[in-house]
Write an enzyme that holds these catalytic residues in place. Sequence first.
Site, PDB file in Angstrom:
ATOM      1  N   HIS A  21     -23.063  15.474   2.241  1.00 31.22           N
ATOM      2  CA  HIS A  21     -22.987  15.967   0.800  1.00 31.22           C
ATOM      3  C   HIS A  21     -21.770  17.082   0.737  1.00 31.22           C
ATOM      4  O   HIS A  21     -21.883  17.870   1.854  1.00 31.22           O
ATOM      5  CB  HIS A  21     -24.231  16.625   0.210  1.00 31.22           C
ATOM      6  CG  HIS A  21     -24.018  17.463  -1.133  1.00 31.22           C
ATOM      7  ND1 HIS A  21     -24.181  16.739  -2.386  1.00 31.22           N
ATOM      8  CD2 HIS A  21     -23.674  18.486  -1.548  1.00 31.22           C
ATOM      9  CE1 HIS A  21     -23.912  17.607  -3.265  1.00 31.22           C
ATOM     10  NE2 HIS A  21     -23.733  18.602  -2.998  1.00 31.22           N
ATOM     11  N   GLY A  60      -1.784  -9.778  -8.650  1.00 33.32           N
ATOM     12  CA  GLY A  60      -1.163  -9.358  -9.834  1.00 33.32           C
ATOM     13  C   GLY A  60      -1.754  -8.209 -10.300  1.00 33.32           C
ATOM     14  O   GLY A  60      -0.856  -7.165 -11.027  1.00 33.32           O
ATOM     15  N   GLY A  97      -3.771 -12.964 -13.117  1.00 34.51           N
ATOM     16  CA  GLY A  97      -4.634 -11.792 -13.240  1.00 34.51           C
ATOM     17  C   GLY A  97      -5.641 -11.770 -12.027  1.00 34.51           C
ATOM     18  O   GLY A  97      -6.859 -11.399 -12.231  1.00 34.51           O
ATOM     19  N   SER A  98      -5.165 -11.795 -10.808  1.00 36.94           N
ATOM     20  CA  SER A  98      -5.984 -12.009  -9.836  1.00 36.94           C
ATOM     21  C   SER A  98      -5.485 -10.549  -8.940  1.00 36.94           C
ATOM     22  O   SER A  98      -4.938  -9.710  -9.323  1.00 36.94           O
ATOM     23  CB  SER A  98      -5.926 -13.284  -8.923  1.00 36.94           C
ATOM     24  OG  SER A  98      -7.253 -13.069  -8.207  1.00 36.94           O
ATOM     25  N   LYS A 119       0.820  -1.332  -0.147  1.00 36.09           N
ATOM     26  CA  LYS A 119      -0.055   0.068   0.034  1.00 36.09           C
ATOM     27  C   LYS A 119       0.885   1.283   0.057  1.00 36.09           C
ATOM     28  O   LYS A 119       0.420   2.318  -0.351  1.00 36.09           O
ATOM     29  CB  LYS A 119      -0.834   0.108   1.166  1.00 36.09           C
ATOM     30  CG  LYS A 119      -1.861  -1.139   1.151  1.00 36.09           C
ATOM     31  CD  LYS A 119      -2.443  -1.666  -0.271  1.00 36.09           C
ATOM     32  CE  LYS A 119      -3.100  -2.788  -0.322  1.00 36.09           C
ATOM     33  NZ  LYS A 119      -2.258  -4.131  -0.701  1.00 36.09           N
TER      34      LYS A 119
END
Length: 465
Positions: A444, A184, A180-181, A55
């Site tokens: 908002h 990856g 491709g998970s 991260k």
Amino acid sequence: MKDAKKQTFDAIIIGSGQAGNPLAFALAEQNLNVALVEKGKFGGTCVNTGCTPTKAYVASARRAWEIKNASDLGIPNPKLDKIDLQKVKERKDKIVAVSHNGLVQGIRKEKWINTFQAKGYFLDPTTIQAGSAILTAPKIFINVGTRPRIPDGFEDVNYLTNESLLELEELPDHLVIIGGSYIGLEFAQIFRRLGSKVTIIEMSDRLISKEDPDISDRMRKILESEGINVLCNSHCLEGKNNPNGGLTVLMNCGGEKKQALGSHLLLATGRKSNIDLINPLAAGLEVDEKGFMQVNDLLETSVKGIYALGDCNGKGVFTHTSYHDFEVLKNQLFGNKARKVSDRILNYALYTDPPLGRAGMNISQAKKSNKKILYAEMEMSQINRAREKDETKGKMEVIVDASTEQILGATVLGIGGDEIIGVFLTAMYSKMSYKTLMNSVQTHPTVTELIPTLLQQVKPLKSES
């Protein structure tokens, strides 16, 4: 070593991960003498090679992307020099060191915790060999985690894993990723944004195949829009080191033989349990067909006094599920014995940009259930906050049980999806009617304010046999 004197403890913990560490402190609080055995770095995957470092890289890649796309928001596009990966790595290493060193200091200060920096494995159901030491205890807790799975045909190739990729100090010219998970895709976007060419090779017909097809398709378009080459239906045959450096991946794409050439190769084809490294047969432990330790709803193995926590038991593959394992076990040992593994609701996030947040069922699962389902979806482009940020890719969807009015699942692919999913998750744990959330007043302008509008649009969804 067989003649070494046994050291006796109240409990032995094998593995210093996100379940083992808090368990060690919880046992110590009860004045129980604990042996904590760790063959690698204290802190486990999350701190050292997983969540924390990746991260940090996601954040660096995001900053690079923002600079490159500043002109889209009316800011003259500044020049972005070539990324210095060594600097990115240095930042990551500092962040990791803070977490790692803080943990180690805490462990060292606790008089009831005795550390053994060595590989630990069973000699019998109550005895562990840890280096030259032989340890025995009436209770043994296994928290050994998982490791990258290396597919056949790539054993002799110069490959990288999620761990070794984080140690590179120079950017790959062309990073080829097999898988491709979730792992990856995160690395694909990170290194593309930092300046590498990236190719993803996936055997399935779509990326992140555990998700609904529409989510998979949207994710592919997001990645391809950033210049990432995606090759699905690619049945990889083998990898070869090139004589002049780099490598070649030979594959069969929909019956057509192809090859991909790259400077670096990342293998991201899943992970396997480390249970096989601790000699489970010596303790009479049962392992399932995928190599994970079999446990019941209270994390007990088939052998009295032995428990398995975290990724190695196959009940969850995330830091939050590992920590929940600890909470379940602490409750069983010292609490009212009310908590169990099945209490938790599936939830996770994919930290691409935009991120994907998931909780509970997806549409495919809902259609196969016997429940009367209400369903709604909305595009992220319909929310003002997303338009103002010029980040409108993705959608939000929700699944409701028409009979109980409880939310069964939600998916948020879009800006803030990793955080927004928590709103749905809170509603699910509290078992509130979706109408309560539907009638709530959200701040908002935020992306979260789309949730009440979304829930106002739920309609019956036909089930599938």
